[in-house]
Design an enzyme around this catalytic site. Structure first.
Site, PDB file in Angstrom:
ATOM      1  CG  HIS A 193      -8.536   2.151   2.216  1.00 50.27           C
ATOM      2  ND1 HIS A 193      -7.786   1.723   1.767  1.00 50.27           N
ATOM      3  CD2 HIS A 193      -8.610   2.655   3.069  1.00 50.27           C
ATOM      4  CE1 HIS A 193      -6.497   1.581   2.657  1.00 50.27           C
ATOM      5  NE2 HIS A 193      -6.880   2.424   3.220  1.00 50.27           N
ATOM      6  CG  ASP A 239      -5.335  -1.646   8.460  1.00 46.35           C
ATOM      7  OD1 ASP A 239      -4.832  -1.327   9.635  1.00 46.35           O
ATOM      8  OD2 ASP A 239      -5.342  -1.553   7.552  1.00 46.35           O
ATOM      9  CG  HIS A 291      -5.949  -4.561   5.258  1.00 47.81           C
ATOM     10  ND1 HIS A 291      -5.061  -2.935   5.317  1.00 47.81           N
ATOM     11  CD2 HIS A 291      -5.539  -5.361   5.969  1.00 47.81           C
ATOM     12  CE1 HIS A 291      -4.376  -3.333   5.645  1.00 47.81           C
ATOM     13  NE2 HIS A 291      -3.682  -5.327   5.505  1.00 47.81           N
ATOM     14  CG  ASP A 316      -8.497  -1.097   4.605  1.00 44.64           C
ATOM     15  OD1 ASP A 316      -9.104  -0.330   5.175  1.00 44.64           O
ATOM     16  OD2 ASP A 316      -7.699  -0.584   5.314  1.00 44.64           O
ATOM     17  CD1 TRP A 324      -2.610   2.251   0.731  1.00 43.67           C
ATOM     18  CD2 TRP A 324      -1.129   2.082   2.135  1.00 43.67           C
ATOM     19  NE1 TRP A 324      -3.136   2.851   0.703  1.00 43.67           N
ATOM     20  CE2 TRP A 324      -1.653   3.402   2.112  1.00 43.67           C
ATOM     21  CE3 TRP A 324      -0.431   2.605   3.003  1.00 43.67           C
ATOM     22  CZ2 TRP A 324      -2.232   5.178   2.594  1.00 43.67           C
ATOM     23  CZ3 TRP A 324      -0.156   3.867   3.913  1.00 43.67           C
ATOM     24  CH2 TRP A 324      -1.219   5.328   3.616  1.00 43.67           C
ATOM     25  CE  LYS A 372      -6.636   6.020   2.888  1.00 39.65           C
ATOM     26  NZ  LYS A 372      -5.658   6.149   4.242  1.00 39.65           N
ATOM     27  CG  ASP A 381      -7.934   2.529   9.683  1.00 35.63           C
ATOM     28  OD1 ASP A 381      -8.309   2.213   9.568  1.00 35.63           O
ATOM     29  OD2 ASP A 381      -7.345   4.069   9.139  1.00 35.63           O
ATOM     30  CD  GLU A 431      -4.839  -1.572   2.407  1.00 34.25           C
ATOM     31  OE1 GLU A 431      -3.595  -1.582   2.843  1.00 34.25           O
ATOM     32  OE2 GLU A 431      -5.641  -1.300   3.440  1.00 34.25           O
ATOM     33  CG  ASP A 455      -9.801   4.793   5.786  1.00 31.03           C
ATOM     34  OD1 ASP A 455      -9.645   3.703   6.438  1.00 31.03           O
ATOM     35  OD2 ASP A 455      -8.238   4.762   5.177  1.00 31.03           O
TER      36      ASP A 455
HETATM   37  C1  RNT Z   1      -3.927   2.694   5.120  1.00 35.63           C
HETATM   38  C2  RNT Z   1      -4.131   1.333   4.733  1.00 35.63           C
HETATM   39  C3  RNT Z   1      -2.876   0.498   5.311  1.00 35.63           C
HETATM   40  C4  RNT Z   1      -2.196   1.379   6.284  1.00 35.63           C
HETATM   41  C5  RNT Z   1      -1.477   0.040   7.419  1.00 35.63           C
HETATM   42  C6  RNT Z   1      -0.979   0.226   8.602  1.00 35.63           C
HETATM   43  O1  RNT Z   1      -5.050   3.395   5.030  1.00 35.63           O
HETATM   44  O2  RNT Z   1      -5.023   0.370   5.046  1.00 35.63           O
HETATM   45  O3  RNT Z   1      -2.982  -0.854   4.929  1.00 35.63           O
HETATM   46  O4  RNT Z   1      -3.442   1.161   7.842  1.00 35.63           O
HETATM   47  O5  RNT Z   1      -0.616  -0.576   5.942  1.00 35.63           O
HETATM   48 ZN    ZN Z   2      -5.889  -1.861   5.194  1.00 34.02          ZN
END
Ligand code: RNT
Ligand code: ZN
Length: 411
Positions: A256, A320, A280, A253, A179, A222, A290, A220, A288
């Protein structure tokens, strides 16, 4: 006792709780090491870049490899079932042999390998394309500066070697996820150039032979990052096309995508066109963000889609997220338990019966069935899973104890 009653009630719907519990036992979830220290790692001065952010200053962040390992152990002791360890390159452990990202070697991860082996865990890996002075103008693999671009290509190549080392040592496949944060805060004049350079960089990285039977390279995508709101090089279309051209594995993810897009709806399409899929699992609140994963509708729906497709063995599941405002051990345990609960919940769905209802066009019965499942004695089956894996239900008491005895003393 209550489990037996619950099992009977599920059996009445045609659901085999024993089979569900057995299946759950075998599904590994890859634990993201970066919840324990707010995504800082051990190879830099501590500023998190790349358009991702942690907020909060709850006491007890792990500051050293020892502390992080202790905290991971504390979390693992409260998580039922199989686990893997998910590391970032920035978590390399140096003695007197500091190496920059483009000079990393397997030996910088020896301690993690012993840690994982002692706990019977495989390791997944991530090159770290952020929190580093060679990120220039928010760009890494897509940089027009050849020195910058080739630095990161070399980092990626080094990481492939390390991923092979993990797979060889642990005997479990290693998922190596790429990523990059690359993008623009404001309107770009050239969207094609950076993407062309990203493609070239990936080609260069992956042209080095690696053991494809043991290392699964994932990419990955985004939609945007903080400070990169206008343009993201590694968009969904870029990544999906690149992955299919190269025969590597897509990684989705669920933070994303645009807020009304759901990863649960994407899984079936991805599984039709890819041998494997990596996820993820996170929880975005308005962006996003998290947040810690909860046992919520979308997490359950993601799990259902995997189970309904009978794809538990084709999907690499990782967590994640990063919350610095609450106890970090609890954040880990709550999030991973939510994923596992969602998987169990999905395994307890009479999916054949429900598919038949859909095919017969009987959406009345299907709706009633969906609703009925929500009040089934799921908690008793989950408790049975905890019993069988010798895991306590009341993890909070232990988390608080660890906080008192260990985390609060870190000053
Ligand atoms: C970032 C991505 C990525 C990170 C990690 C730390 O938006 O989700 O995967 O969260 O690699
Ligand atoms: Zn991620």
């Amino acid at each position: 006792m209550s489990y037996n009653e619950a099992a009977e009630k599920y059996a009445a719907l045609g659901v085999d709780t024993q089979a569900a519990l057995r299946a759950l036992q075998d599904v590994p979830v890859s634990l993201h090491c970066w919840q324990g220290d707010d995504v800082i790692g051990f190879d830099n001065d501590g500023a998190l870049t790349g358009g991702i952010q942690t907020t909060g200053d709850y006491p007890g962040r792990a500051r050293t490899p020892r502390e992080l390992m202790d905290d991971i152990d504390a979390a693992l002791s409260l998580i039922p079932g199989r686990m893997k360890l998910n590391l970032h390159a920035s978590y390399a452990i140096f003695d007197d042999d500091f190496a920059d990202r483009n000079a990393l070697e397997p030996k910088h991860f020896e301690k993690w390998v012993s840690f994982a082996k002692e706990r019977n865990m495989g390791i997944d890996f991530n090159p770290t394309f952020f929190s580093h002075p060679m990120v220039r103008d928010n760009l890494t693999l897509s940089s027009p500066n050849e020195e910058v671009r080739s630095f990161w290509v070399e980092h990626g190549r080094r990481c492939l070697k390390i991923a092979e080392y993990f797979a060889r040592e642990t005997g479990e496949p290693c998922v190596m996820n790429i990523w990059i944060p690359d993008g623009c805060k404001d309107v770009p004049a050239d969207r094609l150039g950076p993407r062309a350079r990203f493609k070239k960089s990936l080609d260069e990285m992956l042209s080095v032979p690696y053991d494809k039977s043991r290392v699964y390279v994932t990419l990955e995508s985004k939609v945007f990052g903080i400070g990169m709101e206008s343009y993201t090089v590694g968009s969904a279309e870029f990544c999906m096309n690149y992955v299919s051209e190269k025969g590597i594995t897509p990684l989705m993810d669920n933070g994303h995508y645009h807020p009304t897009e759901l990863v649960s709806d994407k899984i079936s399409s991805m599984l039709l066109f890819n041998e494997r899929l990596a996820l993820h699992i996170t929880r975005g609140v308005r962006w996003d963000s998290d947040h810690v994963v909860l046992f919520d509708d979308e997490t359950r729906e993601i799990a259902k889609e995997i189970v309904r497709a009978r794809a538990l063995e084709r999907v690499f599941i990782a967590t994640d997220y990063f919350d610095a405002s609450i106890n970090r051990i609890s954040a880990w345990v709550t999030g991973v338990r939510s994923v596992k609960k969602a998987l169990l919940y999905a395994l307890l769905e009479p999916s054949d019966k429900m598919r038949q209802l859909q095919e017969a066009g009987d959406f009345t019965t299907l709706m009633v069935m969906h609703e009925r499942l929500k009040t089934m004695p799921f908690g008793d089956v989950w408790q049975e899973f905890l019993n069988r894996t010798n895991t306590t239900q009341d993890y909070l008491a232990q988390v608080k104890k660890y906080e008192e005895e260990v985390l609060r003393k870190r000053v």
